[in-house]
Design a protein around this motif. Structure first.
Motif, mmCIF file in Angstrom:
data_model
loop_
_atom_site.group_PDB
_atom_site.id
_atom_site.type_symbol
_atom_site.label_atom_id
_atom_site.label_comp_id
_atom_site.label_asym_id
_atom_site.label_seq_id
_atom_site.Cartn_x
_atom_site.Cartn_y
_atom_site.Cartn_z
ATOM 1 N N ARG A 10 -21.382 -17.382 -5.606
ATOM 2 C CA ARG A 10 -20.606 -16.930 -4.382
ATOM 3 C C ARG A 10 -19.986 -15.385 -4.618
ATOM 4 N N GLY A 11 -20.406 -14.412 -3.731
ATOM 5 C CA GLY A 11 -19.988 -13.130 -4.049
ATOM 6 C C GLY A 11 -20.983 -12.033 -3.782
ATOM 7 N N LEU A 12 -20.958 -10.943 -4.582
ATOM 8 C CA LEU A 12 -21.580 -9.850 -4.480
ATOM 9 C C LEU A 12 -22.879 -9.655 -5.145
ATOM 10 N N TYR A 13 -24.071 -9.576 -4.761
ATOM 11 C CA TYR A 13 -25.276 -9.160 -5.404
ATOM 12 C C TYR A 13 -25.664 -7.876 -5.352
ATOM 13 N N ALA A 14 -25.217 -7.108 -6.290
ATOM 14 C CA ALA A 14 -25.223 -5.591 -6.068
ATOM 15 C C ALA A 14 -26.876 -5.306 -6.611
ATOM 16 N N ILE A 15 -27.417 -4.561 -5.900
ATOM 17 C CA ILE A 15 -28.757 -3.839 -5.809
ATOM 18 C C ILE A 15 -28.933 -2.103 -6.230
ATOM 19 N N THR A 16 -29.256 -1.903 -7.368
ATOM 20 C CA THR A 16 -29.319 -0.412 -7.630
ATOM 21 C C THR A 16 -30.227 0.335 -6.521
ATOM 22 N N GLN A 41 -29.207 -6.369 -9.630
ATOM 23 C CA GLN A 41 -30.662 -6.289 -9.502
ATOM 24 C C GLN A 41 -31.076 -4.735 -9.879
ATOM 25 N N TYR A 42 -32.071 -4.666 -10.725
ATOM 26 C CA TYR A 42 -32.505 -3.375 -10.904
ATOM 27 C C TYR A 42 -33.787 -2.941 -9.780
ATOM 28 N N ARG A 43 -33.584 -2.173 -8.996
ATOM 29 C CA ARG A 43 -34.541 -1.793 -8.201
ATOM 30 C C ARG A 43 -34.883 -0.222 -8.032
ATOM 31 N N GLU A 54 -37.268 2.095 -19.173
ATOM 32 C CA GLU A 54 -36.172 2.902 -19.723
ATOM 33 C C GLU A 54 -34.983 2.334 -19.074
ATOM 34 N N GLN A 55 -35.072 2.637 -17.787
ATOM 35 C CA GLN A 55 -33.809 2.384 -16.940
ATOM 36 C C GLN A 55 -33.303 0.879 -17.296
ATOM 37 N N ALA A 56 -34.452 -0.158 -17.047
ATOM 38 C CA ALA A 56 -34.213 -1.599 -17.016
ATOM 39 C C ALA A 56 -33.302 -1.783 -18.462
ATOM 40 N N LEU A 57 -34.207 -1.298 -19.552
ATOM 41 C CA LEU A 57 -33.508 -1.677 -20.832
ATOM 42 C C LEU A 57 -32.190 -1.302 -20.862
ATOM 43 N N GLN A 58 -31.702 -0.022 -20.469
ATOM 44 C CA GLN A 58 -30.608 0.262 -20.763
ATOM 45 C C GLN A 58 -29.641 -0.340 -19.769
ATOM 46 N N LEU A 59 -29.960 -0.901 -18.355
ATOM 47 C CA LEU A 59 -29.172 -1.326 -17.651
ATOM 48 C C LEU A 59 -28.858 -2.981 -18.294
ATOM 49 N N ARG A 64 -25.355 -7.133 -20.186
ATOM 50 C CA ARG A 64 -25.161 -8.138 -21.334
ATOM 51 C C ARG A 64 -23.643 -7.887 -21.748
ATOM 52 N N ALA A 65 -23.129 -6.662 -22.127
ATOM 53 C CA ALA A 65 -21.882 -6.432 -22.284
ATOM 54 C C ALA A 65 -20.859 -6.905 -21.342
ATOM 55 N N ALA A 66 -21.273 -6.939 -20.302
ATOM 56 C CA ALA A 66 -20.465 -7.228 -18.933
ATOM 57 C C ALA A 66 -20.575 -8.883 -18.473
ATOM 58 N N ALA A 67 -21.537 -9.390 -19.105
ATOM 59 C CA ALA A 67 -21.775 -10.927 -19.056
ATOM 60 C C ALA A 67 -22.174 -11.025 -17.437
ATOM 61 N N THR A 68 -22.969 -10.192 -16.956
ATOM 62 C CA THR A 68 -23.553 -10.382 -15.619
ATOM 63 C C THR A 68 -25.051 -10.263 -15.874
ATOM 64 N N PRO A 69 -25.690 -11.376 -15.202
ATOM 65 C CA PRO A 69 -27.180 -11.461 -15.339
ATOM 66 C C PRO A 69 -27.862 -10.078 -14.476
ATOM 67 N N LEU A 70 -28.761 -9.710 -15.309
ATOM 68 C CA LEU A 70 -29.693 -8.630 -14.733
ATOM 69 C C LEU A 70 -31.215 -9.211 -14.142
ATOM 70 N N ILE A 71 -31.312 -8.845 -12.861
ATOM 71 C CA ILE A 71 -32.594 -9.335 -12.097
ATOM 72 C C ILE A 71 -33.487 -8.002 -12.199
ATOM 73 N N ILE A 72 -34.637 -8.311 -12.275
ATOM 74 C CA ILE A 72 -35.513 -7.090 -12.123
ATOM 75 C C ILE A 72 -36.481 -7.346 -10.776
ATOM 76 N N ASN A 73 -36.552 -6.328 -10.173
ATOM 77 C CA ASN A 73 -37.070 -6.454 -8.552
ATOM 78 C C ASN A 73 -38.609 -6.404 -9.039
ATOM 79 N N ASP A 74 -39.260 -7.315 -8.054
ATOM 80 C CA ASP A 74 -40.720 -6.910 -8.104
ATOM 81 C C ASP A 74 -41.650 -6.809 -9.261
ATOM 82 N N ASP A 75 -41.340 -7.158 -10.489
ATOM 83 C CA ASP A 75 -41.777 -6.997 -11.601
ATOM 84 C C ASP A 75 -41.661 -8.165 -12.753
ATOM 85 N N LEU A 76 -42.606 -9.143 -12.370
ATOM 86 C CA LEU A 76 -42.130 -10.262 -13.513
ATOM 87 C C LEU A 76 -42.924 -9.835 -14.811
#
Length: 214
Positions: A10-16, A41-43, A54-59, A64-76
């Motif tokens: 419950r809360g914010l789903y931030a999208i780049t 989400q990286y978009r 490059e951007q997704a890897l650094q994000l 990971r450091a922030a303990a926040t899951p990273l979701i990749i947009n549209d690219d399995l």
């Protein structure tokens, strides 16, 4: 069916936003992460594959450091290559059941999300395919997707009533601090936001304000 669903989101789903300057993207994302969004989400629709990687890897390292899951947009493929926390699939971006199988092979807890627009059938199909959340929108006029038609709040209410606890319910499109509260009240667990967070003078404070609102 996926057995690792997040019932308590419950809360914010931030999208780049689309951002070609990786240094700037990482700096703003770090500030957003300090506000503790539920997901990031990286978009980046305008980037070439090499820049996206490059951007997704650094994000991913930041998340990971922030303990926040990273979701990749549209690219399995990219999500699997980087062993990211999840993937978000829109129309034409691939099969949610396949994404479920691919990500589950990487280990437990991976996340699959699907865009449903205003289509109830897509939400049901996503749930049955093992999605962790279904996203409806645009809820309001959106600068990110100005062509997207607005969908009724009743879809959020119906999803809360008929699809939970099997999936979380996300709302997207034109969301700000001023209108997010009514989406939570209507049935959203997550509000997906680009401009109102990443474009804020203080992105961390804005992200934290969404957390308090939820």
């Amino acid at each position: 069916m996926n057995k690792t669903r997040r019932f308590s989101w419950r809360g914010l789903y931030a999208i780049t936003p689309d951002e070609s300057d990786t240094t700037r993207l990482l700096e703003i994302s770090a500030r957003v992460l300090a506000g503790c969004p539920v997901l990031l989400q990286y978009r980046n629709k305008s980037a070439c594959p090499a820049l996206r990687r490059e951007q997704a890897l650094q994000l991913l390292a930041l998340c990971r450091a922030a303990a926040t899951p990273l979701i990749i947009n549209d690219d399995l493929e990219l999500a699997a290559e980087l062993a990211a926390d999840g993937v978000h699939l829109g129309r034409g971006d691939g099969d949610a059941a396949l994404a479920r199988r691919v990500l589950d092979a990487l280990g437990p807890g991976r996340i699959v999300g699907v865009s449903c627009y205003g289509e109830w059938g897509r939400a049901v199909a996503g749930m049955e395919a093992g999605a962790d959340y279904v996203a409806f929108g645009a809820m309001f006029a959106s600068a990110t997707k100005p062509e997207a038609p607005c969908v009724p709040f009743e879809l959020l209410t119906r999803a809360r009533r008929e699809l939970k606890p099997n999936v979380a319910v996300a709302a997207i499109g034109g969301i700000t601090l001023d209108n997010a509260g009514m989406l939570f009240e209507a049935g959203a667990d997550l509000v997906a936001v680009v401009s109102d967070v990443f474009g804020a003078t203080d992105p961390g404070a804005r992200a934290a304000a969404y957390r308090m609102l939820a």
